[in-house]
Design an enzyme around this catalytic site. Structure first.
Site, short mmCIF file in Angstrom:
data_model
loop_
_atom_site.label_atom_id
_atom_site.label_comp_id
_atom_site.label_asym_id
_atom_site.label_seq_id
_atom_site.Cartn_x
_atom_site.Cartn_y
_atom_site.Cartn_z
CE LYS A 174 -0.77 -0.22 5.36
NZ LYS A 174 -1.32 0.72 5.91
CE1 TYR A 214 12.69 33.04 -1.62
CE2 TYR A 214 12.91 30.28 -0.80
CZ TYR A 214 12.71 31.12 -1.68
OH TYR A 214 12.32 31.51 -3.54
CG HIS A 256 -3.13 -3.86 12.31
ND1 HIS A 256 -1.79 -4.39 11.72
CD2 HIS A 256 -2.27 -2.21 12.70
CE1 HIS A 256 -0.85 -3.54 11.30
NE2 HIS A 256 -1.11 -2.47 12.63
NE ARG A 308 -6.27 1.58 12.41
CZ ARG A 308 -5.00 0.81 11.76
NH1 ARG A 308 -3.70 2.14 11.54
NH2 ARG A 308 -5.07 0.06 11.52
NE ARG A 329 -2.68 -7.21 8.78
CZ ARG A 329 -2.70 -7.95 9.75
NH1 ARG A 329 -3.11 -9.19 10.11
NH2 ARG A 329 -3.09 -7.29 11.45
CB CYS A 347 14.39 26.26 -1.90
SG CYS A 347 15.28 27.12 -0.50
CG MET A 348 8.58 24.04 -4.27
SD MET A 348 7.93 24.23 -6.02
CE MET A 348 6.54 25.52 -4.63
CG ASP A 349 11.85 23.57 -7.16
OD1 ASP A 349 10.55 22.45 -6.81
OD2 ASP A 349 11.61 25.18 -6.95
#
Length: 774
Positions: A439, A667, A568, A539, A625, A715-717
């Site tokens: 998953k 920044y 679980h 849950r 599992r 930073c973003m990138d």
């Protein structure tokens, strides 16, 4: 070796292949199949398939009652022992000098460096890729040819007591021990014992070549073998591999000029990987960077066939430089490649060799299309939707076929994934099935390639979170059972059409499902479902008071049948909360008993997660599992869990600047330089999954073995790191490891006060996943 066996089954000169994996069958008439029983599989389950495909020689513990009269079976208590005896006898029958290589890392690299040097002037066999186990070693010895001058054999052990049998099988003349590191140390009481156990391989040798910069290795060797000739090789890091190979050549009697001539044109940075990447035109590119000899190419073809079957793609080979065996003509070599291509279902071969046109008839005789592409990639036709194996070509060729990708990559080691699967498989009974969790895109690794690997490895089920994840796997060719853990959906047609088995955790959900499922005919089976029980996680799931109503609904319908019931554990990884785990285990036993009585038929059960497998294997029931442990993370965080690192997030330096005190970086000017510093910019940021809280020195990334702290905000990138202390200085293009073998995921999760799961699943889809086999 005390194992005896009748040699009749092996006397036939037409026997070429000893097969332990049914998926690698080439020529049934020339094969003996060994039905080995391991922690992860039982070869006896595949005897019927092998018979159907024409195999008629077997080594097994028992013979099927319906085996045809012409099938030969050697019945033995231990097919593995027979295989080892065959390897033992093959070694005794050769006059070749046997060079054995052991150690922690670098074994395959040293072996290939030696092979590339010796094959220029001698006939040489060596272990295919990393065939260094109790099974791989005898298979390697089987491949020794009668006229070989040398055979280079790898031997790997990960626990005390394993080397005794390998040493007896190999009985080497020359021994090499590569670098000893912390990998696979769980089976040894200390580093010294690990060295001693590996050095047991050298009882028969005259000379031992070792890492002269490791004082403990030298101490062990001098204590164990005071009368053998020891030869120290020196070199920092991986450079010692080249030194070990050159020193071995000297021991073999080659003078300095000869060694220089044999090694001067070698690529000493040997890459032993098989990379799998997405290519243009919806292709899959397998780039084989191993030595381009016939045996290595055959192994790469076998790997491709497994992948092609799962993804339903046609296979293509791009063939570049091809290494011939000493004394063999180019035509003979191409003839072997053509035979392998036909056997492994490769329909098209494109070769860049200037003389390739001369061998077209060899391939056409085998029914394989063959074309020369002297102009390189630009000469290739449209290969859309193909699986393309690239062998013996420059790395730039594979790069030109790939989709344009980010400089930052998540490298996924499929061999490590298999190792971890088998590690946990060994902790449970052979009859217990392993449900592999894929998953969340296989915890960030990429679900498809991971699923293909697990399907080939014999997992009982794959488990996904939502229907869409299961549909994607089915569309990509995954055929094994898939369980959907959170199947709430409005698209019940997809659930059925793609044979996805839902987990059901409420009466409302069950009734909705029943309303959308057709009534099966008298000859059809009910649709399999999995009942989720709430034993303490709180849950989702049925609680004890709901079981009578659940049983009434299930007993009244033929549309569904309970395949498994599961729950679980909330605290299996909490060493101080075992009382609660005990309560959940007791509750699960009680609830499943009640449900069985209520519906009137049996079903399978599972409750253990990764931590549960480690700590409570006595409650394994029918399935376990396997989640985070599969991906190399120990949820209990013990000192040495015996796991391999699966994922490495890496990037490269794209800019370097030397800054003086007073300069600010990034920044908000939060990166303040207080001493002369070298600051590198790397192309990874929060859009790639690097949390902004890693900035301002909170985290460090590794360059040339040195932890380099972040500077300023993420930073973003992009982000910036301080590489001032990197030995010899950093350079543009240097690799930066965010996490992996040298920088654990857990240190990053600890920085954020979270868990490794979150770090792995946060890696952005724009970061290319690169899959490889070592």
């Amino acid at each position: 070796m005390n194992t005896t066996y009748s040699t009749d089954i092996f006397n036939d000169p037409d026997i070429k292949y000893l097969l332990t994996d049914s998926r690698d069958l080439r020529d049934a008439a020339a094969t003996v199949f060994f039905a080995l029983t391991t922690a992860s599989s039982d070869g006896h389950l595949y005897i019927a398939e092998m018979l159907d495909k024409g195999v008629r020689r077997f080594v097994a513990r028992h013979k099927p009652a319906d085996a045809p009269a012409d099938a030969q079976f050697l019945i033995t208590d231990s097919p593995e022992a027979v295989l080892q005896r065959i390897g033992h006898d093959r070694r005794r029958a050769t006059n070749a000098t046997i060079i054995a290589v052991t150690g922690s890392i670098g074994k395959t690299v040293v072996k290939e460096l030696l092979f590339n040097a010796l094959v220029q002037t001698h006939r040489v066999s060596r272990s295919p890729r990393s065939y260094n186990s109790q099974i791989g070693v005898p298979l390697s010895l089987w491949e020794i040819q009668s006229d070989d001058d040398y055979a280079i054999i790898e031997a790997g052990v990960d626990a005390a007591g394993q080397m005794t049998s390998l040493a007896d099988i190999i009985e080497p003349n020359i021994g090499i021990i590569t670098r000893i590191t912390d990998e696979h140390s769980g089976g040894f009481s200390s580093r010294r014992q690990k060295i001693e156990q590996k050095a047991m391989l050298f009882a028969s040798v005259s000379d031992i070549i070792y890492d002269g910069d490791d004082a403990e290795v030298e101490s062990v060797l001098r204590q164990m073998y005071p009368h053998k000739r020891l030869h120290a090789a020196h070199g920092a890091g991986s450079a010692v591999n080249t030194s070990l190979a050159r020193e071995t050549l000297r021991v073999l009697g080659f003078d300095t000029d000869a060694i220089t001539a044999m090694t001067e044109s070698q690529n000493t940075d040997i890459d032993t990987r098989l990379d799998v990447r997405e290519g243009t035109g919806d292709t899959l590119i397998i780039n084989d960077m191993f030595t381009p000899d016939v045996r290595s190419i055959e192994a790469a073809m076998a790997f491709m066939r497994r992948r092609a079957v799962a993804s339903q793609r046609r296979c293509v080979l791009l063939l570049g430089e091809l290494m011939s065996r000493y004394g063999e003509t180019a035509a003979d070599t191409y003839r072997k490649v053509a035979a392998a291509a036909a056997d492994y279902g490769i329909g098209e071969v494109f070769a860049s060799d200037d003389c390739a046109d001369a061998y077209a008839d060899i391939f056409s005789e085998r029914g394989v299309s063959f074309s020369a592409v002297k102009g390189g990639v630009s000469d290739l036709p449209d290969l859309s939707r193909r699986m393309i194996l690239v062998c013996g070509m420059p790395a730039t060729v594979a790069a030109m076929l790939e989709n344009p990708r980010h400089e930052t990559t998540l490298d996924v080691n499929l061999d490590a994934l298999i190792h971890n699967f088998n590690h946990y498989r060994s902790l449970v009974k052979p009859t217990t099935g392993v449900i592999a969790m894929v998953k969340a895109s296989a915890y960030g690794m990429g679900a498809l390639e991971v699923a293909k690997t697990l399907q080939a490895q014999g997992a009982a089920y794959l488990a996904v979170a939502v229907v869409d994840e299961g549909v994607a796997l089915r569309r990509a060719g995954i055929t094994m059972p898939i369980m959907v853990l959170n199947p709430i959906t409005t698209n019940f047609r997809a659930l059925v059409d793609y044979r996805l088995e839902p987990a059901v955790f409420s009466l409302r959900e069950l009734e909705t499902l029943l309303a959308h499922l057709p009534e099966p005919s008298a000859t059809e089976n009910p649709y399999p479902i999995h009942i989720k029980l709430d034993t303490g996680m709180h849950r989702v799931g049925f609680i004890a008071e709901e079981l009578p109503a659940l049983a009434r609904v299930l007993k009244a319908t033929r549309r569904v049948a309970v395949a498994t019931a599961f729950s679980h554990l909330a605290t299996a990884d909490c060493l101080d909360k075992d009382d609660y785990t005990d309560l959940q285990l007791q509750t699960f036993a009680s609830m499943t008993h009640t449900l069985r009585q209520g519906i009137g038929y049996d079903f399978k059960r599972h409750i253990l997660n990764t931590a549960g497998i480690q700590r409570r294997p006595e409650y394994q029931y029918d399935y376990v599992r396997l989640g985070i442990g599969l991906y190399g993370i120990d949820p209990v965080n013990v000192a040495d869990p015996g796991l391999d690192v699966v994922a490495t997030l890496r990037t490269r330096i794209i800019s370097l600047h030397n800054w003086q005190p007073g300069v600010t970086v990034g920044y908000g000017r939060y990166g303040r330089i207080d001493k002369p510093s070298t600051i590198a910019t790397i192309p990874i940021g929060y859009a790639d999954g690097i949390n902004r809280h890693f900035g301002r020195g909170a985290a460090s990334f590794v360059v040339k073995g040195v932890e380099c702290p972040t500077v300023g905000n993420i930073c973003m990138d992009l982000c910036m790191i301080d590489v001032t202390d990197v030995p010899g200085g950093a350079a543009i293009g240097d690799e930066v490891e965010i996490f992996g073998r040298h920088a654990s995921v857990r240190r990053l999760s600890d920085t954020l006060g979270t868990i490794p799961y979150e770090i792995l699943t946060s890696i952005s889809p724009r970061v290319a996943r690169i899959y490889y086999r070592e």
